[in-house]
Design a protein around this motif. Structure first.
Motif, PDB file in Angstrom:
ATOM      1  N   LEU A 118       0.826  -1.208   0.000  1.00 30.89           N
ATOM      2  CA  LEU A 118       0.000   0.000   0.000  1.00 30.89           C
ATOM      3  C   LEU A 118       0.865   1.265   0.000  1.00 30.89           C
ATOM      4  O   LEU A 118       0.573   2.225  -0.718  1.00 30.89           O
ATOM      5  N   LEU A 119       1.928   1.254   0.802  1.00 26.70           N
ATOM      6  CA  LEU A 119       2.838   2.404   0.827  1.00 26.70           C
ATOM      7  C   LEU A 119       3.517   2.581  -0.531  1.00 26.70           C
ATOM      8  O   LEU A 119       3.631   3.702  -1.026  1.00 26.70           O
ATOM      9  N   ALA A 120       3.957   1.483  -1.122  1.00 33.09           N
ATOM     10  CA  ALA A 120       4.609   1.562  -2.430  1.00 33.09           C
ATOM     11  C   ALA A 120       3.654   2.110  -3.486  1.00 33.09           C
ATOM     12  O   ALA A 120       4.042   2.940  -4.314  1.00 33.09           O
ATOM     13  N   TRP A 121       2.398   1.661  -3.456  1.00 32.77           N
ATOM     14  CA  TRP A 121       1.419   2.140  -4.431  1.00 32.77           C
ATOM     15  C   TRP A 121       1.196   3.641  -4.281  1.00 32.77           C
ATOM     16  O   TRP A 121       1.208   4.385  -5.261  1.00 32.77           O
ATOM     17  N   GLY A 122       0.999   4.102  -3.057  1.00 34.59           N
ATOM     18  CA  GLY A 122       0.796   5.526  -2.819  1.00 34.59           C
ATOM     19  C   GLY A 122       2.026   6.351  -3.160  1.00 34.59           C
ATOM     20  O   GLY A 122       1.927   7.427  -3.761  1.00 34.59           O
ATOM     21  N   ALA A 123       3.204   5.846  -2.795  1.00 35.18           N
ATOM     22  CA  ALA A 123       4.446   6.560  -3.101  1.00 35.18           C
ATOM     23  C   ALA A 123       4.672   6.619  -4.608  1.00 35.18           C
ATOM     24  O   ALA A 123       5.113   7.644  -5.133  1.00 35.18           O
ATOM     25  N   TRP A 124       4.356   5.527  -5.303  1.00 36.26           N
ATOM     26  CA  TRP A 124       4.510   5.524  -6.766  1.00 36.26           C
ATOM     27  C   TRP A 124       3.615   6.587  -7.400  1.00 36.26           C
ATOM     28  O   TRP A 124       4.037   7.291  -8.318  1.00 36.26           O
ATOM     29  N   VAL A 129       3.268  11.933 -10.062  1.00 39.89           N
ATOM     30  CA  VAL A 129       2.774  13.313 -10.014  1.00 39.89           C
ATOM     31  C   VAL A 129       3.945  14.295  -9.952  1.00 39.89           C
ATOM     32  O   VAL A 129       3.935  15.346 -10.579  1.00 39.89           O
ATOM     33  N   GLY A 130       4.987  13.935  -9.200  1.00 42.98           N
ATOM     34  CA  GLY A 130       6.115  14.838  -9.009  1.00 42.98           C
ATOM     35  C   GLY A 130       7.116  14.880 -10.146  1.00 42.98           C
ATOM     36  O   GLY A 130       8.034  15.713 -10.128  1.00 42.98           O
ATOM     37  N   LEU A 131       6.972  14.016 -11.125  1.00 45.65           N
ATOM     38  CA  LEU A 131       7.932  14.011 -12.233  1.00 45.65           C
ATOM     39  C   LEU A 131       7.901  15.309 -13.045  1.00 45.65           C
ATOM     40  O   LEU A 131       8.923  15.737 -13.569  1.00 45.65           O
ATOM     41  N   ASP A 132       6.742  15.909 -13.154  1.00 48.00           N
ATOM     42  CA  ASP A 132       6.611  17.120 -13.961  1.00 48.00           C
ATOM     43  C   ASP A 132       6.725  18.404 -13.136  1.00 48.00           C
ATOM     44  O   ASP A 132       6.576  19.492 -13.676  1.00 48.00           O
ATOM     45  N   SER A 133       6.956  18.276 -11.843  1.00 50.63           N
ATOM     46  CA  SER A 133       7.059  19.458 -10.977  1.00 50.63           C
ATOM     47  C   SER A 133       8.495  19.630 -10.506  1.00 50.63           C
ATOM     48  O   SER A 133       9.229  18.662 -10.338  1.00 50.63           O
ATOM     49  N   ARG A 134       8.862  20.865 -10.278  1.00 47.68           N
ATOM     50  CA  ARG A 134      10.205  21.196  -9.787  1.00 47.68           C
ATOM     51  C   ARG A 134      10.099  21.876  -8.436  1.00 47.68           C
ATOM     52  O   ARG A 134       9.137  22.602  -8.173  1.00 47.68           O
ATOM     53  N   SER A 135      11.083  21.649  -7.588  1.00 47.63           N
ATOM     54  CA  SER A 135      11.097  22.332  -6.294  1.00 47.63           C
ATOM     55  C   SER A 135      11.313  23.825  -6.515  1.00 47.63           C
ATOM     56  O   SER A 135      11.884  24.245  -7.520  1.00 47.63           O
ATOM     57  N   VAL A 136      10.873  24.600  -5.549  1.00 42.40           N
ATOM     58  CA  VAL A 136      10.858  26.051  -5.706  1.00 42.40           C
ATOM     59  C   VAL A 136      12.268  26.640  -5.787  1.00 42.40           C
ATOM     60  O   VAL A 136      12.567  27.429  -6.671  1.00 42.40           O
ATOM     61  N   VAL A 137      13.144  26.256  -4.891  1.00 46.64           N
ATOM     62  CA  VAL A 137      14.452  26.909  -4.802  1.00 46.64           C
ATOM     63  C   VAL A 137      15.523  26.159  -5.593  1.00 46.64           C
ATOM     64  O   VAL A 137      16.209  26.736  -6.430  1.00 46.64           O
ATOM     65  N   LEU A 138      15.686  24.873  -5.319  1.00 43.27           N
ATOM     66  CA  LEU A 138      16.761  24.105  -5.962  1.00 43.27           C
ATOM     67  C   LEU A 138      16.412  23.625  -7.366  1.00 43.27           C
ATOM     68  O   LEU A 138      17.299  23.344  -8.165  1.00 43.27           O
ATOM     69  N   GLY A 139      15.138  23.459  -7.652  1.00 39.31           N
ATOM     70  CA  GLY A 139      14.724  23.053  -8.981  1.00 39.31           C
ATOM     71  C   GLY A 139      14.838  21.563  -9.262  1.00 39.31           C
ATOM     72  O   GLY A 139      14.754  21.143 -10.409  1.00 39.31           O
ATOM     73  N   TYR A 140      15.004  20.730  -8.239  1.00 37.91           N
ATOM     74  CA  TYR A 140      15.060  19.284  -8.467  1.00 37.91           C
ATOM     75  C   TYR A 140      13.645  18.759  -8.705  1.00 37.91           C
ATOM     76  O   TYR A 140      12.660  19.388  -8.303  1.00 37.91           O
ATOM     77  N   PRO A 141      13.492  17.622  -9.369  1.00 40.85           N
ATOM     78  CA  PRO A 141      12.154  17.057  -9.570  1.00 40.85           C
ATOM     79  C   PRO A 141      11.525  16.709  -8.216  1.00 40.85           C
ATOM     80  O   PRO A 141      12.165  16.074  -7.374  1.00 40.85           O
ATOM     81  N   VAL A 142      10.294  17.117  -8.011  1.00 41.88           N
ATOM     82  CA  VAL A 142       9.599  16.873  -6.748  1.00 41.88           C
ATOM     83  C   VAL A 142       9.415  15.375  -6.515  1.00 41.88           C
ATOM     84  O   VAL A 142       9.197  14.934  -5.390  1.00 41.88           O
TER      85      VAL A 142
END
Length: 179
Positions: A118-124, A129-142
């Motif tokens: 269940l944790l793996a499914w939710g984390a996946w 979702v985070g592949l297309d988003s970038r962090s605000v300051v460092l810019g790494y993929p969320v």
């Protein structure tokens, strides 16, 4: 004054020589590196902020990311060692009843595998979702934030499934710990 030796049947699971030992050592080094970078980053940021009136904006974001990785690497490294929280006061009552202890072991391991799935499914889902988003300051993929939860759940789930299939008995050597 030294403590009494722990009988082999109650000793924590030590990684065997080979791949398991190398993975455990790598996990310890990774946790140490995360902690060192976090400490250095926060220390420098505090000195700059209070000493010179300006800080490093990326320090907080970096520390948060590394802390998440540190926690999940530690959890994955602790499971094969038998160092996770154990409710041996409840299961220990079944030591005189081997069939009940075996059934409880199967139930606990099965629930562990289910929880990890269940944790793996939710984390996946969060990684995707985070592949297309970038962090605000460092810019790494969320996606790097939920990724350690996915990897940890896979590692613990595979270990628990392996123990379930092999019929490994529960480690009840935590009696000396306060639970």
């Amino acid at each position: 004054m030294s403590a009494a030796p722990v009988p082999p049947s109650h000793a924590p699971h030590a990684p065997s020589a080979g791949l398991g030992a190398r993975l455990h050592t790598a996990a310890l080094w990774a946790m140490g590196a995360c902690l060192a970078v976090m400490c250095l980053s926060v220390f420098v940021n505090v000195v700059l902020r209070y000493g010179f009136g300006s800080g490093i904006p990326a320090s907080e974001e970096l520390s948060r990311l590394l802390f998440v990785w540190l926690v999940f690497i530690g959890a994955a490294a602790a499971y094969p060692q038998g160092e996770h929280m154990a409710f041996t006061s409840l299961v220990g009552l079944l030591q005189g009843r081997p069939l009940a202890l075996r059934v409880m072991t199967l139930l606990i391991r099965g629930l562990t595998v289910l929880a990890c799935a269940l944790l793996a499914w939710g984390a996946w889902q969060q990684v995707v979702v985070g592949l297309d988003s970038r962090s605000v300051v460092l810019g790494y993929p969320v996606a790097l934030l939920p990724l350690p939860a996915l990897l940890c759940s896979l590692a613990i789930g595979l270990c628990a499934a392996w123990e379930l299939l092999r019929g490994v008995p529960l480690h009840l050597g935590h009696a000396a710990d306060v639970e």
